[in-house]
Design a protein around this motif. Structure first.
Motif, mmCIF file in Angstrom:
data_model
loop_
_atom_site.group_PDB
_atom_site.id
_atom_site.type_symbol
_atom_site.label_atom_id
_atom_site.label_comp_id
_atom_site.label_asym_id
_atom_site.label_seq_id
_atom_site.Cartn_x
_atom_site.Cartn_y
_atom_site.Cartn_z
ATOM 1 N N THR A 63 4.060 12.293 -3.814
ATOM 2 C CA THR A 63 3.545 12.305 -5.185
ATOM 3 C C THR A 63 3.119 13.708 -5.594
ATOM 4 N N VAL A 64 3.399 14.680 -4.755
ATOM 5 C CA VAL A 64 2.986 16.055 -5.014
ATOM 6 C C VAL A 64 3.638 16.568 -6.295
ATOM 7 N N ILE A 65 2.859 17.322 -7.054
ATOM 8 C CA ILE A 65 3.376 17.901 -8.296
ATOM 9 C C ILE A 65 4.511 18.859 -7.962
ATOM 10 N N ASP A 81 3.268 5.582 -18.248
ATOM 11 C CA ASP A 81 3.059 6.903 -17.670
ATOM 12 C C ASP A 81 4.297 7.755 -17.917
ATOM 13 N N ALA A 82 4.084 9.011 -18.334
ATOM 14 C CA ALA A 82 5.224 9.894 -18.578
ATOM 15 C C ALA A 82 5.839 10.403 -17.282
ATOM 16 N N VAL A 83 5.055 10.458 -16.200
ATOM 17 C CA VAL A 83 5.558 10.970 -14.921
ATOM 18 C C VAL A 83 5.057 10.070 -13.794
ATOM 19 N N LEU A 84 5.742 8.978 -13.577
ATOM 20 C CA LEU A 84 5.398 8.078 -12.485
ATOM 21 C C LEU A 84 6.187 8.492 -11.251
ATOM 22 N N PRO A 85 5.515 8.733 -10.110
ATOM 23 C CA PRO A 85 6.246 9.133 -8.901
ATOM 24 C C PRO A 85 7.270 8.085 -8.487
ATOM 25 N N GLY A 86 8.388 8.567 -7.940
ATOM 26 C CA GLY A 86 9.442 7.664 -7.519
ATOM 27 C C GLY A 86 8.985 6.662 -6.479
ATOM 28 N N VAL A 87 8.017 7.034 -5.625
ATOM 29 C CA VAL A 87 7.542 6.104 -4.613
ATOM 30 C C VAL A 87 6.875 4.893 -5.252
ATOM 31 N N GLU A 88 6.259 5.073 -6.412
ATOM 32 C CA GLU A 88 5.659 3.925 -7.107
ATOM 33 C C GLU A 88 6.725 3.059 -7.759
ATOM 34 N N LEU A 146 0.852 -1.186 0.000
ATOM 35 C CA LEU A 146 0.000 0.000 0.000
ATOM 36 C C LEU A 146 0.885 1.231 0.000
ATOM 37 N N ILE A 147 0.543 2.206 -0.828
ATOM 38 C CA ILE A 147 1.262 3.475 -0.869
ATOM 39 C C ILE A 147 0.419 4.538 -0.171
ATOM 40 N N VAL A 148 1.038 5.236 0.742
ATOM 41 C CA VAL A 148 0.422 6.432 1.338
ATOM 42 C C VAL A 148 1.104 7.637 0.701
ATOM 43 N N ALA A 149 0.325 8.376 -0.079
ATOM 44 C CA ALA A 149 0.895 9.432 -0.904
ATOM 45 C C ALA A 149 0.803 10.782 -0.212
ATOM 46 N N ILE A 150 1.939 11.434 -0.099
ATOM 47 C CA ILE A 150 1.950 12.832 0.333
ATOM 48 C C ILE A 150 1.716 13.652 -0.927
ATOM 49 N N ASP A 151 0.445 13.892 -1.194
ATOM 50 C CA ASP A 151 0.044 14.452 -2.479
ATOM 51 C C ASP A 151 -0.280 15.931 -2.355
ATOM 52 N N ASP A 152 -0.862 16.481 -3.412
ATOM 53 C CA ASP A 152 -1.184 17.910 -3.424
ATOM 54 C C ASP A 152 -2.212 18.253 -2.353
ATOM 55 N N GLU A 153 -3.154 17.362 -2.101
ATOM 56 C CA GLU A 153 -4.145 17.626 -1.058
ATOM 57 C C GLU A 153 -3.462 17.754 0.296
ATOM 58 N N MET A 154 -2.502 16.875 0.572
ATOM 59 C CA MET A 154 -1.787 16.933 1.840
ATOM 60 C C MET A 154 -0.952 18.206 1.935
ATOM 61 N N ALA A 155 -0.291 18.573 0.849
ATOM 62 C CA ALA A 155 0.518 19.788 0.859
ATOM 63 C C ALA A 155 -0.351 21.023 1.074
ATOM 64 N N THR A 156 -1.519 21.035 0.441
ATOM 65 C CA THR A 156 -2.442 22.168 0.625
ATOM 66 C C THR A 156 -2.926 22.237 2.063
ATOM 67 N N ARG A 197 0.178 5.136 -13.295
ATOM 68 C CA ARG A 197 0.099 5.715 -11.953
ATOM 69 C C ARG A 197 -1.187 5.278 -11.250
ATOM 70 N N GLY A 198 -1.036 4.812 -10.013
ATOM 71 C CA GLY A 198 -2.185 4.395 -9.235
ATOM 72 C C GLY A 198 -2.526 2.932 -9.347
ATOM 73 N N THR A 199 -1.785 2.178 -10.180
ATOM 74 C CA THR A 199 -2.063 0.745 -10.305
ATOM 75 C C THR A 199 -1.818 0.039 -8.973
ATOM 76 N N ILE A 200 -0.711 0.396 -8.297
ATOM 77 C CA ILE A 200 -0.498 -0.111 -6.943
ATOM 78 C C ILE A 200 -1.421 0.670 -6.014
#
Length: 616
Positions: free
Chosen positions: A272-274, A285-292, A59-69, A241-244
């Motif tokens: 995974t934040v932009i 995917d052209a931009v797959l996050p390193g965590v994936e 399972l990936i827990v993503a520190i994404d744009d929502e978290m950054a906001t 992106r998001g397959t895992i």
């Protein structure tokens, strides 16, 4: 040995040597120009294989744009990271892996809280290796299982308080010339220090077993995973992106993460934040996050679904790189056979199908190496054969053009369609015309060679112009005369009439031609013709290497003797009564026909009816 066979053997050997030359650096794992081509083929084969279901143990827990906001800043604080780790740990994961570099001190309270959270759980934090060159260095082989592992200039480790609270793993991956991560090194060296990768540490913690390395593989408990040179793990992406399985960190803090989603799994926390910069291009995917990317490597080690690419597959690549171009060149040398062309198409189809099927089954055979090994030799050999064939065709055309001048066009074309023509002698009806320049022997004793050549050239051309339009076959030019057969290759009812028309036309034209010669020549040379029809024997005469098609028999002898009769009676042409009757007794223009007369023929008993034709 024939020239064509020697060319084929040389081409096959050179193709094999070319393949071996390309295979040598591939066996050593040295990256070079073929890497970009291989990257393209891997992307294509991955897309053709399609999206696969990843293992459910991750399972990936993503520190994404929502978290950054929500945090109001990026990177988020260590205190928030501690809260995320605690929220995940409360749901019973096997491992909490923090794919974030903790290199610099933050706020003391946050650092203390994060270190405490990590220490309370089976956890992992990230380190990084620094390389002075664009690619990861590998030391020379020494015969151990660690040959070729990446050697870093330095290792950048997390702060001591974090390194003491959790296991440490190096997050670097190896990218190809396209920038896509294809291999995940499992071991890194820096000086005397050896560090495990982030993926290997996560798998070891999850399986509760230390890794055991052997040449070309790593064993973690009961799991044995085959590795590429330098203990690198080939990466095979499950999908875009998001397959895992992924959840946002904001959802974790909001309590929306369930125990079912986490219990017994490896949870990887990463950004995974932009704009984070930790992204890579992949086939899906052209931009797959390193965590994936790193999560994919962990999934391969713990749940399968990875690719097999090791020394054995590289050896198979090398064998194919040698045998495939040799086979293709050999089949190209067999190009005149439809079976050979079909075998070439079948070979290419089988190879492409095998590459695609094996890749879908998780076996990574190189596609770029066989292509690079096969295409240049095939193109060069094919081009050389085309050039040589054109040279042969030009030479054959020249020879054919030369030989065509030594055979009548109608007979030549017939032989081309019927090569066995007259292999067995045939008795058939035909009409024969003989023409001869009387007095030429005496003239040749005093005339210059050039004068005789020009005179005979004109004479032969005249004979051709009158015989060929009337379907007469000039079977031979006999010095200052010619024999013309009407009835080859097959007799026709018009043969006698054509023979008579040709004979009278030759008499008229020869008279006019001689009249146009210098007075000395015209006075010493005359013309005589004999014509007869009847049964002949048409056959090939000569040895196996040189043959001529001719007619023999009494009819031919009589036609030849009739020239003497014509000369003895002061006529240009003497024709037999048989030919005159067979021709239809048509009136002849441009001259005077006299007869019939009974005359003796030299070498033949009895008398023969003969007609005489004199130019008007």
């Amino acid at each position: 040995m024939s020239g064509r066979r020697l060319q084929a053997i040389v081409g096959v050997v050179l193709a094999g040597l070319w393949g071996a030359f390309l295979a040598a650096p591939h066996l050593r794992g040295e990256p070079w120009l073929l890497d970009r081509m291989e990257a393209t083929t891997v992307d294509l084969r991955t897309v053709l294989r399609g999206v696969r279901e990843p293992p459910s143990t991750l399972l990936i827990v993503a520190i994404d744009d929502e978290m950054a906001t929500q945090e109001g800043a990026y990177p988020i604080s260590r205190a928030t990271l501690a809260r995320i780790v605690d929220a995940v740990a409360a749901l019973g994961p096997k491992v909490v892996a923090l794919d974030i570099l903790l290199l610099d001190p933050g706020e003391e309270d946050g650092d203390r809280a994060l270190a405490a959270s990590l220490a309370r759980n089976r956890s992992l934090v990230a380190a990084a290796a620094v390389f002075g060159e664009q690619r990861q260095n590998a030391p020379p082989a020494s015969g151990s299982a660690f040959d070729g592992v990446p050697v870093a200039d330095a290792l950048v480790l997390p702060l001591d308080r974090f390194a003491e609270a959790a296991a440490v793993g190096v997050v670097n991956v190896a990218t190809d010339s396209s920038g896509s991560p294809r291999l995940a090194p499992l071991i890194f060296r820096s000086g005397e220090r050896v560090e495990a990768s982030f993926a290997l540490q996560a798998a070891s913690l999850a399986l509760d077993a230390a890794p055991v390395f052997e040449d070309g593989s790593v064993a973690i408990g009961d799991r044995v995973v085959r590795t590429d040179l330098g203990q690198r793990l080939p990466i095979s992406y499950y999908g875009p992106r998001g397959t895992i399985a992924t959840v946002g960190a904001a959802a974790v803090l909001a309590g929306r993460l369930t125990e079912e989603q986490v219990a017994g799994k490896i949870v990887v926390i990463g950004a995974t934040v932009i704009g984070s910069g930790d992204v890579y291009p992949t086939p899906f995917d052209a931009v797959l996050p390193g965590v994936e990317v790193v999560s994919t490597a962990i999934a391969h080690l713990t749940g399968g679904g990875g690719m097999v690419r090791d020394q054995r597959t590289r050896l198979a690549d090398a064998v194919i790189a040698v045998l495939l171009p040799m086979s293709v060149v050999a089949l190209l040398a067999w190009r005149r056979s439809l079976l050979g062309l079909a075998a070439l198409a079948l070979l290419a189809t089988l190879w492409l199908a095998a590459e695609t099927i094996l890749f879908a089954q998780g076996i990574w055979l190189s596609a770029a190496l066989p292509i690079a090994a096969t295409v240049p030799p095939a193109m060069l050999f094919g081009a050389s054969q085309i050039w040589l064939d054109r040279r042969r065709a030009q030479r054959f055309a020249q020879q054919n053009a030369l030989l065509r001048r030594f055979q009548a066009p109608a007979l030549r074309d017939w032989l081309a369609r019927n090569p066995d023509f007259l292999a067995i002698p045939v008795r058939q009806e035909a009409s024969i015309v003989f023409i001869d320049l009387s007095g030429f022997t005496g003239f040749s004793e005093i005339a210059a060679a050039g004068v005789m050549r020009d005179l005979l050239d004109d004479f032969y051309r005249l004979v051709e112009q009158e015989a060929e339009p009337r379907k007469g076959i000039i079977t031979s030019f006999m010095g200052d005369g010619a024999m013309i057969v009407f009835g080859l290759p097959r007799p026709t009812p018009d043969d006698p009439a054509n023979a008579l028309a040709c004979a009278t036309a030759l008499a008229r034209r020869s008279r006019d031609w001689l009249a146009g010669q210098p007075a000395a020549q015209a006075a010493s040379i005359g013309i005589k013709l004999g014509a007869h029809c009847g049964s002949i024997v048409a056959s090939r005469l000569g040895g196996g290497s040189q043959q001529t098609i001719t007619a023999t028999g009494d009819t031919v002898n009589v036609a030849s003797r009739l020239m003497e009769v014509a000369a003895r009676n002061g006529a240009e042409l003497a024709l037999s009564g048989e030919l005159y009757r067979a021709a239809g007794q048509n009136p002849l223009e441009g001259g005077t026909l006299q007869g019939p007369a009974e005359t003796a023929i030299r070498g033949r008993s009895g008398m023969m009816t003969v007609w005489f034709w004199r130019c008007g």
